[in-house]
Every structure is written in structure tokens, then in C-alpha cells.
Design an enzyme around this catalytic site. Structure first.
Site, mmCIF file in Angstrom:
data_model
loop_
_atom_site.group_PDB
_atom_site.id
_atom_site.type_symbol
_atom_site.label_atom_id
_atom_site.label_comp_id
_atom_site.label_asym_id
_atom_site.label_seq_id
_atom_site.Cartn_x
_atom_site.Cartn_y
_atom_site.Cartn_z
ATOM 1 N N HIS A 17 0.842 -1.213 0.000
ATOM 2 C CA HIS A 17 0.000 0.000 0.000
ATOM 3 C C HIS A 17 0.874 1.259 0.000
ATOM 4 O O HIS A 17 0.572 2.237 -0.687
ATOM 5 C CB HIS A 17 -0.879 0.059 1.258
ATOM 6 C CG HIS A 17 -1.876 -1.042 1.407
ATOM 7 N ND1 HIS A 17 -2.101 -1.676 2.603
ATOM 8 C CD2 HIS A 17 -2.734 -1.608 0.509
ATOM 9 C CE1 HIS A 17 -3.065 -2.584 2.448
ATOM 10 N NE2 HIS A 17 -3.452 -2.576 1.193
ATOM 11 N N LYS A 41 -16.218 -6.797 6.165
ATOM 12 C CA LYS A 41 -15.088 -7.679 6.448
ATOM 13 C C LYS A 41 -14.893 -7.741 7.940
ATOM 14 O O LYS A 41 -15.289 -6.837 8.648
ATOM 15 C CB LYS A 41 -13.797 -7.095 5.853
ATOM 16 C CG LYS A 41 -13.641 -7.213 4.379
ATOM 17 C CD LYS A 41 -12.279 -6.663 3.998
ATOM 18 C CE LYS A 41 -12.013 -6.758 2.514
ATOM 19 N NZ LYS A 41 -10.730 -6.167 2.158
ATOM 20 N N ARG A 90 -2.037 -6.607 -8.041
ATOM 21 C CA ARG A 90 -0.971 -7.566 -7.750
ATOM 22 C C ARG A 90 -0.892 -8.652 -8.804
ATOM 23 O O ARG A 90 0.157 -9.017 -9.257
ATOM 24 C CB ARG A 90 -1.215 -8.250 -6.394
ATOM 25 C CG ARG A 90 -0.794 -7.440 -5.215
ATOM 26 C CD ARG A 90 -1.458 -7.950 -3.969
ATOM 27 N NE ARG A 90 -2.887 -7.734 -4.049
ATOM 28 C CZ ARG A 90 -3.700 -7.773 -3.001
ATOM 29 N NH1 ARG A 90 -3.224 -8.062 -1.816
ATOM 30 N NH2 ARG A 90 -4.973 -7.537 -3.140
ATOM 31 N N SER A 128 -3.049 -7.578 3.394
ATOM 32 C CA SER A 128 -3.274 -7.380 4.835
ATOM 33 C C SER A 128 -3.630 -8.708 5.490
ATOM 34 O O SER A 128 -3.243 -8.978 6.629
ATOM 35 C CB SER A 128 -4.387 -6.355 5.060
ATOM 36 O OG SER A 128 -4.005 -5.098 4.568
#
Ligand code: ADP
Length: 166
Positions: A17, A41, A90, A128
Site C-alpha cells: 500500500h 469484512k 498484484r 493485509s
């Protein structure tokens, strides 16, 4: 002024990030690092903690502000006068979701562009979720997150005592 918003959950911020933020800050006059305060989440850190961790980690970037938000990302962008939403990619697996998000945002706000920056190869595996998993098992996270986040994760996940598994 070219203003961009970089939205996400950032639970917590990691080096991938930070790299995207630094590169966006070189491309745009101002970047809002925007922490979504109501994701669907399970979160480890509260929005206040995520704000503090990101502000500390990005303190050297003068044209970056860290904010939190609860509305649609395109509404946040409009409120902040931003015409660009930055996202990081990614792998191919990110692409499908990012395309769906970008097309939805275009439907909602045709005047706002989504700009995707490719990850650096050394951060391609970082998420994360992975960081939290490694930290929870006592693994070394120093190459994945900034020092303040590593400290916060160690406080959350003290080293396990060496009790045999049942
Ligand atoms: P989400 O918005 O799904 O909650 P995150 O907060 O984890 O996702 O990430 C915010 C943005 O940063 C997303 O665009 C995500 O693809 C991107 N990102 C996450 N990890 C990396 C990484 N290692 N390299 C580049 N971009 C990343």
C-alpha cells in the site's frame, strides 16, 4: 490540480500500500489515502487505529492526507474534488474484481477515472490478510509492514507460549 483518492480497508497498511501511495503521490498533486470505515469484512483494527497507523507510516509524504469515509468512493472523490481513483494490482486474480469495481464506478460517476498501478514484484505476495496471518502465528513481519504497524501487530498477537498443540 490533479487530485486522486486511494481507497481501501487498509487493515493494516503494509509496504505494498505504501509503495502505491508513494508512486501516486509522484503522479498527482494531492492524494487522499482513504480508509473505508464500513467494510463487509472482519477487521482487526478500528478505523481510528487504521487512521493512526497510516498517518504515521505516510508522514513523510507532504501531498498525501489520510482520511476515513463511509459513503460511496465516487461520492467521496466528488466531495474532495478528485477526478481519479487509484487502485493497486498484484495479479490476474485482482484484475477481475478491480474491473468490476471500476465499471461500477464508471456507471455511477462517468467523470471519474480509475487508474491502476502495478505492484512492485517484491510486494506481489503481500496482502493485509497474509500479514495478519503471519503475525498471529508469531512469524517475522518486519519486511512486510512499517515499524509502527509491526509493533501494533505484536501487541495484538503476543508471542505464543510453547504449549503443545492438543
Ligand atoms: P480492499 O479495498 O479490497 O479492502 P486493501 O485495503 O487491502 O483492499 O487494498 C487497497 C488497494 O490496494 C486495492 O486496490 C488493492 O488491490 C491494493 N493492494 C493491496 N495490496 C497490494 C500490494 N501488495 N501491491 C499493490 N497493491 C496492493
Amino acid at each position: 490540480m490533479a487530485i486522486a483518492v486511494y481507497p481501501g480497508s487498509f487493515d493494516p497498511i503494509h509496504l505494498g500500500h505504501m509503495d502505491i501511495t508513494r508512486r501516486a503521490a509522484a503522479l498527482f498533486d494531492h492524494v487522499y489515502f482513504a480508509i473505508y470505515a464500513r467494510p463487509h469484512k472482519n477487521l482487526l483494527f478500528s478505523v481510528e487505529e487504521r487512521l493512526r497507523l497510516a498517518r504515521e507510516a505516510l508522514a513523510d509524504l507532504e501531498n498525501v492526507s489520510v482520511v476515513s469515509y463511509r459513503e460511496l468512493t465516487v461520492d467521496l472523490a466528488r466531495r474532495l474534488g478528485a477526478h481519479v481513483i487509484v487502485r493497486g494490482l498484484r495479479a490476474i486474480s485482482d484484475f477481475e474484481w478491480e474491473l468490476q469495481l471500476a465499471l461500477t464506478n464508471r456507471e455511477l460517476a462517468p467523470d471519474i477515472e480509475v487508474v491502476c498501478l502495478m505492484t512492485r514484484i517484491e510486494y506481489a505476495f503481500l496482502s493485509s490478510t497474509i500479514v495478519k496471518e503471519v503475525a498471529s502465528l508469531g512469524g517475522d513481519i518486519d519486511k512486510m509492514v512499517p515499524p509502527n504497524v509491526a509493533r501494533a501487530l505484536r501487541e495484538r498477537f503476543p508471542l505464543p507460549t510453547s504449549e503443545p498443540a492438543p
